[in-house]
Enzyme design. Structure first.
Site, mmCIF file in Angstrom:
data_model
loop_
_atom_site.group_PDB
_atom_site.id
_atom_site.type_symbol
_atom_site.label_atom_id
_atom_site.label_comp_id
_atom_site.label_asym_id
_atom_site.label_seq_id
_atom_site.Cartn_x
_atom_site.Cartn_y
_atom_site.Cartn_z
ATOM 1 N N LYS A 180 27.013 58.366 39.811
ATOM 2 C CA LYS A 180 28.514 58.113 39.141
ATOM 3 C C LYS A 180 28.415 56.638 38.550
ATOM 4 O O LYS A 180 28.783 55.832 39.327
ATOM 5 C CB LYS A 180 29.714 58.326 40.053
ATOM 6 C CG LYS A 180 30.864 58.399 39.336
ATOM 7 C CD LYS A 180 32.148 57.807 40.241
ATOM 8 C CE LYS A 180 32.104 56.241 40.091
ATOM 9 N NZ LYS A 180 32.640 55.828 38.682
ATOM 10 N N GLY A 233 29.807 47.206 44.047
ATOM 11 C CA GLY A 233 31.003 47.129 43.600
ATOM 12 C C GLY A 233 31.793 46.259 44.746
ATOM 13 O O GLY A 233 31.249 45.269 45.462
ATOM 14 N N VAL A 237 36.511 48.581 47.884
ATOM 15 C CA VAL A 237 36.028 50.080 47.758
ATOM 16 C C VAL A 237 34.700 50.268 48.432
ATOM 17 O O VAL A 237 34.520 51.297 49.107
ATOM 18 C CB VAL A 237 35.598 50.173 46.062
ATOM 19 C CG1 VAL A 237 34.865 51.540 45.891
ATOM 20 C CG2 VAL A 237 36.679 50.233 45.470
ATOM 21 N N CYS A 289 27.665 39.358 40.511
ATOM 22 C CA CYS A 289 28.072 39.270 42.079
ATOM 23 C C CYS A 289 27.342 37.924 42.319
ATOM 24 O O CYS A 289 27.671 37.209 43.499
ATOM 25 C CB CYS A 289 27.653 40.334 42.697
ATOM 26 S SG CYS A 289 25.915 40.940 42.581
ATOM 27 N N GLN A 336 40.297 43.471 34.043
ATOM 28 C CA GLN A 336 39.508 42.454 34.655
ATOM 29 C C GLN A 336 39.964 40.901 33.916
ATOM 30 O O GLN A 336 40.150 40.048 34.515
ATOM 31 C CB GLN A 336 37.832 42.462 34.249
ATOM 32 C CG GLN A 336 37.264 41.350 35.039
ATOM 33 C CD GLN A 336 37.398 41.393 36.419
ATOM 34 O OE1 GLN A 336 37.242 42.364 37.047
ATOM 35 N NE2 GLN A 336 37.202 40.230 37.087
ATOM 36 N N GLU A 390 36.691 36.141 45.465
ATOM 37 C CA GLU A 390 35.823 36.648 44.232
ATOM 38 C C GLU A 390 36.688 36.699 42.914
ATOM 39 O O GLU A 390 37.324 37.557 42.753
ATOM 40 C CB GLU A 390 34.865 37.570 44.526
ATOM 41 C CG GLU A 390 34.077 37.922 43.269
ATOM 42 C CD GLU A 390 32.959 39.043 43.483
ATOM 43 O OE1 GLU A 390 31.701 38.724 43.108
ATOM 44 O OE2 GLU A 390 33.175 40.037 44.149
#
Length: 488
Positions: A180, A233, A237, A289, A336, A390
């Site tokens: 996905k 991610g 989540v 990240c 975002q 973050e």
């Protein structure tokens, strides 16, 4: 299946067939550099679509795992050659879907080719050890076996590299896959599926279902037919997925956030440190990240470092990543964009001093895109939000340190531990940083962002579930050890 129409609708790929979702709903994939540009239309899938993909993957897995590793590797080599042939097409789709510059997108796609070839070679590597038995007439050894069906949930920031560094090892070790991708980059993932299809992978070995994370992502975590989940991610989540997988005994791998520091020592090469800080923190619009977020500078070189940093940032060109000489593109999507601007406002409200940027650039070329100026704050204290959370955007927080001991303490003062870098010519400082820095990736005199594909990658603290991706380390997650005792 390849059509050059900008209004093309991309279907799910299930059991070797391109099929529409059960919902009949599609969504537009929008170019973040120009929200009026539709890259293509993708499926908005439901749980019956996921069920079909899992069934196809389950049906294909037994025959796939029985193939010799070298034969599975041959499929990977073929997919790599096809992706290489289509590099410009895939990179263009990536740039139009999520905004990174075309040179960056080409580099990432080339990395995807290399990942496929690396793991193709893994098909000929050892998968076990012979262990001495206390019985002199027996043979005891270990081998590694696939887990079964692996659910792959990927983000939009690296829409070629991350799917491939998860799918390629899963496949080479005998698993089948249901992926996905992030909806923002569904078109790019569909092009990857076309490469696997053209390479002739048996039906059901790879499957793609595009849909909302709350439906398809959660469905993957909870599906009894999926034996393992690999996710990259957000922390929120990721923890939800981990809890769902744990509840039913599935194996899971989570790669999540970072608040990555760069430390600039008094003896650092300032030009090198500035270039690496800009590249590590602002390239890809800070949407990595491993991106540099906190810049901890020794007080003796703070002012010259700051001056050089601001001079170089002032030279950067912002714009559509498809245009020549553009160094930084837009945020990947509207959400975002709003998030980054909200963090900038928070920085101002909490007392950080804005040195540059902080706004959406003005002009007709920016009006229809999700652009944010490269932003630098100073007088940032450890308790401020922009020093702790973050941001995932082009925002740097400068912090001054009186000593290397204080710099290291500031660098470790975060709930995350993904990557970190230091700039120094002192061997003792390098070794101390390597020893004491709580991060899964430590880089010396190099930017915090980036890791080579043959090296293990993953974080400490809240950045990871503590397994490692990429390189030979991938075998640890995607297989289980089987111990065999043989006596005649």
């Amino acid at each position: 299946m390849t059509v050059k129409s900008e209004s093309r609708t991309y279907l799910n790929y299930i059991g070797g067939t391109w099929v529409p979702s059960h919902t009949g709903e599609i969504e537009a994939s929008i170019n973040p550099a120009n929200r009026n540009d539709v890259v293509g239309y993708i499926q908005n899938s439901a749980l019956p679509d996921l069920d079909g993909a899992v069934q196809a993957a389950s049906a294909a897995q037994k025959a796939w795992k029985r193939l010799a590793g070298s034969v599975r590797g041959d499929y990977m080599y073929k997919a790599a050659a096809i992706l290489e042939k289509r590099l410009d097409e895939v990179a263009t789709a990536m740039t139009r879907e999520m905004g990174k510059t075309l040179p960056e997108a080409k580099g990432e796609t080339a990395r995807g080719v290399a990942i496929l070839r690396y793991y193709a070679g893994e098909g000929m590597r050892s998968v076990g050890d012979v262990i001495p038995s206390t019985d002199s007439e027996a043979l005891m050894f270990t081998t590694r076996v696939p887990l079964g069906v692996v659910g792959v949930i990927t983000p939009w920031n690296f829409p070629v590299a991350i799917p491939l560094w998860k799918m390629a090892p899963a496949l080479i070790y005998g698993n089948t896959v249901v992926i996905k991708p992030a909806s923002e980059t569904g078109v790019t993932c569909a092009l990857l599926m076309e490469c696997f299809e053209e390479a002739g992978l048996p039906a059901g070995v790879v499957n793609m279902v595009i849909g909302e994370g709350g439906v398809i992502g959660r469905g993957i975590a909870e599906h009894p037919g999926i034996q393992a989940i690999t996710f990259t991610g957000s922390n929120a989540v990721g923890k939800t997925i981990g809890q769902a997988a744990l509840a039913r005994g599935a194996k899971y791998q989570l790669e999540m956030g970072g608040k990555n520091p760069v430390v600039v020592a008094a003896d650092a090469d300032l030009s090198l440190a500035v270039e690496a800080t800009i590249s590590g923190g602002l390239r890809s619009t800070g949407q990595k990240c491993t991106a540099t977020s906190r810049v901890i500078v020794h007080q003796d070189v703070y002012e010259p470092f700051k001056r050089l940093l601001l001079e170089r940032i002032g030279e950067l060109k912002i714009g559509d990543g498809m245009e020549r000489n553009v160094w930084m593109g837009p945020c990947a999507n509207e959400k975002q964009h709003r998030t980054v601007l909200a963090y900038i406002r928070k920085g101002k409200e909490e007392g950080a001093r804005l040195l540059c940027g902080g706004e959406q650039p003005q002009g007709s070329g920016y009006a229809d895109g999700y652009y944010v100026e490269p932003t630098v704050f100073e007088e940032v204290t450890p308790e401020m939000t922009i020093a702790r959370e973050e941001i995932f955007g082009p925002v740097l927080a400068l912090m001054k340190a009186e000593s290397m001991e204080q710099a290291l303490a500031l660098a470790n003062d975060a709930e995350f531990g993904l990557s970190a870098s230091i700039f120094t010519t002192n061997i003792g400082a390098m070794l101390g940083f390597i020893q004491e820095m709580d991060a899964g990736l430590v880089r010396i005199n190099a930017e915090s962002a980036g890791v080579e594909l043959q090296a293990p990658f993953g974080g400490m603290k809240q950045s990871s579930s503590h397994s490692r991706e990429q390189g030979r380390a991938a075998i640890e997650f995607f297989t289980a050890v089987k111990t065999v005792f043989v006596k005649s």
